[in-house]
Design a protein around this motif. Sequence first.
Motif, PDB file in Angstrom:
ATOM      1  N   LEU A 269       7.365   1.843   5.690  1.00 23.77           N
ATOM      2  CA  LEU A 269       8.637   1.935   4.977  1.00 23.77           C
ATOM      3  C   LEU A 269       8.926   3.400   4.671  1.00 23.77           C
ATOM      4  O   LEU A 269       8.256   4.024   3.841  1.00 23.77           O
ATOM      5  CB  LEU A 269       8.598   1.124   3.672  1.00 23.77           C
ATOM      6  N   ALA A 270       9.911   3.958   5.368  1.00 27.11           N
ATOM      7  CA  ALA A 270      10.249   5.371   5.226  1.00 27.11           C
ATOM      8  C   ALA A 270      11.006   5.615   3.931  1.00 27.11           C
ATOM      9  O   ALA A 270      11.949   4.899   3.601  1.00 27.11           O
ATOM     10  CB  ALA A 270      11.087   5.834   6.413  1.00 27.11           C
ATOM     11  N   THR A 271      10.594   6.640   3.203  1.00 29.10           N
ATOM     12  CA  THR A 271      11.275   7.010   1.960  1.00 29.10           C
ATOM     13  C   THR A 271      11.746   8.457   1.974  1.00 29.10           C
ATOM     14  O   THR A 271      12.236   8.956   0.957  1.00 29.10           O
ATOM     15  CB  THR A 271      10.348   6.802   0.744  1.00 29.10           C
ATOM     16  N   GLY A 272      11.601   9.128   3.111  1.00 25.65           N
ATOM     17  CA  GLY A 272      12.021  10.521   3.224  1.00 25.65           C
ATOM     18  C   GLY A 272      12.733  10.753   4.532  1.00 25.65           C
ATOM     19  O   GLY A 272      12.731   9.908   5.442  1.00 25.65           O
ATOM     20  N   GLN A 273      13.341  11.915   4.660  1.00 25.94           N
ATOM     21  CA  GLN A 273      14.193  12.190   5.812  1.00 25.94           C
ATOM     22  C   GLN A 273      13.425  12.153   7.125  1.00 25.94           C
ATOM     23  O   GLN A 273      13.916  11.632   8.128  1.00 25.94           O
ATOM     24  CB  GLN A 273      14.911  13.533   5.636  1.00 25.94           C
ATOM     25  N   THR A 274      12.194  12.671   7.143  1.00 34.31           N
ATOM     26  CA  THR A 274      11.441  12.694   8.389  1.00 34.31           C
ATOM     27  C   THR A 274      11.064  11.288   8.824  1.00 34.31           C
ATOM     28  O   THR A 274      11.203  10.923   9.992  1.00 34.31           O
ATOM     29  CB  THR A 274      10.183  13.566   8.231  1.00 34.31           C
TER      30      THR A 274
ATOM     31  N   ILE B 127       0.855  -1.188   0.000  1.00 28.91           N
ATOM     32  CA  ILE B 127       0.000   0.000   0.000  1.00 28.91           C
ATOM     33  C   ILE B 127       0.892   1.238   0.000  1.00 28.91           C
ATOM     34  O   ILE B 127       1.820   1.338   0.812  1.00 28.91           O
ATOM     35  CB  ILE B 127      -0.933   0.020   1.223  1.00 28.91           C
ATOM     36  N   HIS B 128       0.602   2.168  -0.881  1.00 27.04           N
ATOM     37  CA  HIS B 128       1.451   3.344  -1.078  1.00 27.04           C
ATOM     38  C   HIS B 128       0.608   4.609  -0.957  1.00 27.04           C
ATOM     39  O   HIS B 128      -0.502   4.679  -1.507  1.00 27.04           O
ATOM     40  CB  HIS B 128       2.078   3.243  -2.466  1.00 27.04           C
ATOM     41  N   THR B 129       1.107   5.600  -0.225  1.00 30.24           N
ATOM     42  CA  THR B 129       0.406   6.878  -0.128  1.00 30.24           C
ATOM     43  C   THR B 129       0.898   7.823  -1.215  1.00 30.24           C
ATOM     44  O   THR B 129       2.099   7.961  -1.435  1.00 30.24           O
ATOM     45  CB  THR B 129       0.615   7.527   1.250  1.00 30.24           C
ATOM     46  N   VAL B 130      -0.043   8.465  -1.889  1.00 29.50           N
ATOM     47  CA  VAL B 130       0.270   9.462  -2.920  1.00 29.50           C
ATOM     48  C   VAL B 130      -0.488  10.734  -2.593  1.00 29.50           C
ATOM     49  O   VAL B 130      -1.418  10.719  -1.786  1.00 29.50           O
ATOM     50  CB  VAL B 130      -0.097   8.947  -4.335  1.00 29.50           C
ATOM     51  N   GLY B 131      -0.110  11.849  -3.214  1.00 26.98           N
ATOM     52  CA  GLY B 131      -0.726  13.112  -2.842  1.00 26.98           C
ATOM     53  C   GLY B 131      -1.148  13.971  -4.007  1.00 26.98           C
ATOM     54  O   GLY B 131      -0.704  13.772  -5.136  1.00 26.98           O
ATOM     55  N   HIS B 132      -1.998  14.957  -3.705  1.00 29.34           N
ATOM     56  CA  HIS B 132      -2.370  15.939  -4.724  1.00 29.34           C
ATOM     57  C   HIS B 132      -1.389  17.116  -4.719  1.00 29.34           C
ATOM     58  O   HIS B 132      -1.490  18.001  -5.563  1.00 29.34           O
ATOM     59  CB  HIS B 132      -3.823  16.406  -4.538  1.00 29.34           C
ATOM     60  N   ASP B 133      -0.415  17.071  -3.781  1.00 31.94           N
ATOM     61  CA  ASP B 133       0.630  18.083  -3.712  1.00 31.94           C
ATOM     62  C   ASP B 133       1.667  17.599  -2.693  1.00 31.94           C
ATOM     63  O   ASP B 133       1.513  16.540  -2.076  1.00 31.94           O
ATOM     64  CB  ASP B 133       0.043  19.435  -3.283  1.00 31.94           C
TER      65      ASP B 133
ATOM     66  N   MET C  59       3.248  10.997   4.815  1.00 36.92           N
ATOM     67  CA  MET C  59       4.015  10.249   5.807  1.00 36.92           C
ATOM     68  C   MET C  59       3.162   9.927   7.028  1.00 36.92           C
ATOM     69  O   MET C  59       3.154   8.787   7.520  1.00 36.92           O
ATOM     70  CB  MET C  59       5.265  11.041   6.216  1.00 36.92           C
ATOM     71  N   ILE C  60       2.441  10.905   7.520  1.00 38.62           N
ATOM     72  CA  ILE C  60       1.625  10.683   8.708  1.00 38.62           C
ATOM     73  C   ILE C  60       0.497   9.700   8.420  1.00 38.62           C
ATOM     74  O   ILE C  60       0.183   8.833   9.253  1.00 38.62           O
ATOM     75  CB  ILE C  60       1.099  12.020   9.255  1.00 38.62           C
ATOM     76  N   ALA C  61      -0.108   9.778   7.243  1.00 39.70           N
ATOM     77  CA  ALA C  61      -1.144   8.803   6.883  1.00 39.70           C
ATOM     78  C   ALA C  61      -0.569   7.395   6.888  1.00 39.70           C
ATOM     79  O   ALA C  61      -1.168   6.461   7.445  1.00 39.70           O
ATOM     80  CB  ALA C  61      -1.739   9.139   5.524  1.00 39.70           C
ATOM     81  N   SER C  62       0.618   7.219   6.290  1.00 41.23           N
ATOM     82  CA  SER C  62       1.262   5.895   6.262  1.00 41.23           C
ATOM     83  C   SER C  62       1.530   5.393   7.671  1.00 41.23           C
ATOM     84  O   SER C  62       1.278   4.222   8.001  1.00 41.23           O
ATOM     85  CB  SER C  62       2.579   5.958   5.485  1.00 41.23           C
ATOM     86  N   LYS C  63       2.063   6.267   8.512  1.00 39.65           N
ATOM     87  CA  LYS C  63       2.425   5.881   9.876  1.00 39.65           C
ATOM     88  C   LYS C  63       1.188   5.565  10.710  1.00 39.65           C
ATOM     89  O   LYS C  63       1.161   4.583  11.467  1.00 39.65           O
ATOM     90  CB  LYS C  63       3.241   7.003  10.512  1.00 39.65           C
ATOM     91  N   GLU C  64       0.152   6.388  10.581  1.00 42.00           N
ATOM     92  CA  GLU C  64      -1.061   6.164  11.358  1.00 42.00           C
ATOM     93  C   GLU C  64      -1.753   4.862  10.948  1.00 42.00           C
ATOM     94  O   GLU C  64      -2.289   4.137  11.796  1.00 42.00           O
ATOM     95  CB  GLU C  64      -2.023   7.348  11.206  1.00 42.00           C
TER      96      GLU C  64
ATOM     97  N   GLU D 226       5.785   4.949   2.243  1.00 42.05           N
ATOM     98  CA  GLU D 226       5.611   6.399   2.350  1.00 42.05           C
ATOM     99  C   GLU D 226       5.748   7.067   0.983  1.00 42.05           C
ATOM    100  O   GLU D 226       6.679   6.803   0.235  1.00 42.05           O
ATOM    101  CB  GLU D 226       6.661   6.971   3.299  1.00 42.05           C
ATOM    102  N   GLY D 227       4.815   7.939   0.664  1.00 45.31           N
ATOM    103  CA  GLY D 227       4.863   8.654  -0.611  1.00 45.31           C
ATOM    104  C   GLY D 227       5.688   9.918  -0.535  1.00 45.31           C
ATOM    105  O   GLY D 227       5.957  10.449   0.542  1.00 45.31           O
ATOM    106  N   GLN D 228       6.088  10.404  -1.705  1.00 46.90           N
ATOM    107  CA  GLN D 228       6.867  11.639  -1.818  1.00 46.90           C
ATOM    108  C   GLN D 228       6.357  12.448  -3.007  1.00 46.90           C
ATOM    109  O   GLN D 228       5.994  11.899  -4.042  1.00 46.90           O
ATOM    110  CB  GLN D 228       8.350  11.337  -2.012  1.00 46.90           C
ATOM    111  N   GLY D 229       6.354  13.766  -2.847  1.00 48.56           N
ATOM    112  CA  GLY D 229       6.031  14.650  -3.962  1.00 48.56           C
ATOM    113  C   GLY D 229       4.613  14.477  -4.469  1.00 48.56           C
ATOM    114  O   GLY D 229       3.690  14.109  -3.732  1.00 48.56           O
ATOM    115  N   CYS D 230       4.435  14.720  -5.746  1.00 52.67           N
ATOM    116  CA  CYS D 230       3.132  14.620  -6.401  1.00 52.67           C
ATOM    117  C   CYS D 230       3.361  14.412  -7.887  1.00 52.67           C
ATOM    118  O   CYS D 230       4.269  15.024  -8.471  1.00 52.67           O
ATOM    119  CB  CYS D 230       2.323  15.889  -6.157  1.00 52.67           C
TER     120      CYS D 230
END
Length: 371
Positions: A206-211, A174-180, A186-191, A250-254
């Motif tokens: 699975l973390a894909t960004g610095q935070t 399962i992957h989170t993506v965004g409209h921006d 990240m928080i959606a994935s973690k929650e 975890e998703g990144q960007g848009c």
Amino acid sequence: MPAQQISVADPPNSKPEQSQLISRINGYHRIVILTEAHTNYQYAKTAIALLRYRTADVVAVLDSTQAGHQVKDLIGQGDGIPIVSSLSELDDVDAMFIGISPSGGRLPAAMQAAIREAIEAGIDVVSGLHDFISEDVELKQLAEESGSTIIDVRKNNCREVARYATFNPECLRIHTVGHDCSVGKMIASKEIELELIRRGIDARFLATGQTGIMIAGNGIPIDCTVSDFLNGSAEQIVLDHQHHEIVLIEGQGCITHPAYSGVTLGLLHGSAPQGLILCYEAGRETVKNLDHVPIPSLKQFVSLYETIASARHPCKIIGIAMNGRRLSPEEGELEKQKVSAELGLPVCDVFRDGAAVLADAILEFQKEAVQ
């Protein structure tokens, strides 16, 4: 909420010395978060997440421009945690975490003095910026003299291209993506991970960004990976964790962001998700930092993400994570009802309501996606 201790795995394809540095992150329990002159929702994304998921490990936020305030009053997280103007106000600090995520990942000049002070005091510094503090000759020398360790979590040595690998069919991706950018992926994935774990499900964020890396103590800094190896890094992190029942990538960007669409596409094709959670901020109409660029409709994003993701593996959006920080609770309820009716998908605000609705959607989807 106390920090969740997670077992550490080496980031894929990293040099041993870098993975060993990253593995130290969850060992810090007297953290000061540096947000100097940037303690706000726009820039302090890393601080907000650290305060949410590692509250028990944070002793203060350092921002001389906001000293004396409570951090929760400014960025909504960290109840009872003070804002201080100097390290001299604190005892036994074991690490300074850079708590901002500025565009381009550059180190603001306003933060340099505080970082130098920490290093001179022998305090470790953890940074998620693109400007690598460990490559500053003067600061590196000071760290060697004081015994401070500098950890740049975006440093990596990923050098593998994607191989169109076959994933474990019993692991749901399962992957989170965004409209921006900066809408809560990240928080959606973690929650969702935490909600599934509460239900006894073997789920892994699975973390894909610095935070995310600074919270989990492992992951891959996908936006600081050479473009040829971006897809391969996304593929590898899934391969390394496909023994779990469900992985939350975890998703990144848009996908439509003029500056950051490349990292989004690489994650989609590298991790080959079966299901997507579309994250958006209600009321945001233009692209972050590009006010002249309008954001497409959610319906357009559903079609776009499903089409692009399915080029690698059949994929569909199964739920919507709404960031309702601009809305009152009453407005948020109306927004969720409207979007759910429009898209025919479950919608929830994980910040206010938790992730139960999305966890339900994932478990229902699992019945058809994992045979």
